[in-house]
Design a protein around this motif. Sequence first.
Motif, PDB file in Angstrom:
ATOM      1  N   ARG A 148      40.477  31.043  32.867  1.00  0.00           N
ATOM      2  CA  ARG A 148      41.306  32.027  33.569  1.00  0.00           C
ATOM      3  C   ARG A 148      40.950  32.124  35.057  1.00  0.00           C
ATOM      4  NH1 ARG A 148      40.255  34.808  28.623  1.00  0.00           N
ATOM      5  NH2 ARG A 148      42.159  35.366  27.454  1.00  0.00           N
ATOM      6  N   HIS A 149      39.714  31.789  35.377  1.00  0.00           N
ATOM      7  CA  HIS A 149      39.211  31.861  36.754  1.00  0.00           C
ATOM      8  C   HIS A 149      38.508  30.534  37.062  1.00  0.00           C
ATOM      9  CE1 HIS A 149      40.111  36.131  36.445  1.00  0.00           C
ATOM     10  NE2 HIS A 149      39.387  36.171  35.335  1.00  0.00           N
ATOM     11  N   SER A 156      42.313  32.593  40.199  1.00  0.00           N
ATOM     12  CA  SER A 156      43.209  33.014  39.126  1.00  0.00           C
ATOM     13  C   SER A 156      44.196  31.911  38.782  1.00  0.00           C
ATOM     14  CB  SER A 156      43.970  34.276  39.558  1.00  0.00           C
ATOM     15  OG  SER A 156      44.958  34.624  38.606  1.00  0.00           O
TER      16      SER A 156
END
Length: 335
Positions: A148-149, A156
């Motif tokens: 996700r990161h 993001s």
Amino acid sequence: MTMPAPRLYLFIGLIGTFQACSPNRSANIDHTGMVRIPAGQYAMGADGQQGRPDEYPKHQVQVDSFWMDATEVTNAQFARFVKATGYVTTAERKPDWEELRKQLPPGTPHPDEKLLVASSLVFKSPSQAVSLTDYSQWWQWVAGANWRHPDGPGSSIVSKDNYPVVQVSWDDAQAYATWAGKRLPTEAEWEWAGRGGRTNALYPWGNEPVEAGTPKANSWQGHFPDQNTRWDGFYGAAPVKSFAPNGYGLYDMAGNVWEWCADWYGADYYQTQESINPKGPAQPYDPQDPTVPKRVQRGGSFLCNDSYCSSYRSSARMKASPDTGLSHTGFRCVQ
């Protein structure tokens, strides 16, 4: 090109190990988004003069027909899997020291607890030219880096649904494939598909150098690892289908992100490899890290450059421990 072996290089951090998970298998299996790859026989191994020792000898291999994802698995696809199963990736888990120590020299001391945090490897371009023999100059362990990161806290995947998912370990890719009713490709299947029907060509598109003519793959242009001219239009990963497909209709079989294969890695496997539907060695072995079992990766990435890593070649091989996540590693599946 040598990639970090996280279980050995504790001086730059640690990575978590996979903990058993039993995600639900998808109820509906179809071939949406996949391409049928014909059965065939080909010469597997290095073409030209750029091949590394583990790409020899060139040898004949026969594979059955199979279906393959036309693109690398995307953030949107992986997000659906996580939503359906609650799966937590390797990079999101605190490392298990008891598992890590199994692959470290006897007597390795317990690291400081502050190092045992959920983290992953992120590419960080240095501000100036550095020695290409020390990859710690451009790879850093970053707490909070995960799918996700991808580059750590503050990064993001919002608005990047059609980008390839990265920071996924082999274990994560295997879990996704099982849920989707698919599997990871064998190394022999991957190379056969990646060649796209071309015989003895250096690249999926033929023999034209990667930076000649029009952009053909997402790779590093300029001086690696400190200056990227972005001639191909991208600095990091690119959305899938940003470049023309190969002869079988597969996208990004060169560059963009490395792709996990099912096989264990064996540096000398080609010397004894079976010729029909080979599935890799029974036991892994990398003489550079003899205590660390590794899985094969294929296809190169946006960090590949002829000065350091020309791994957008069809025969190029890479390897990493199954618990390794990197900001330029993803996967695709087959059935």
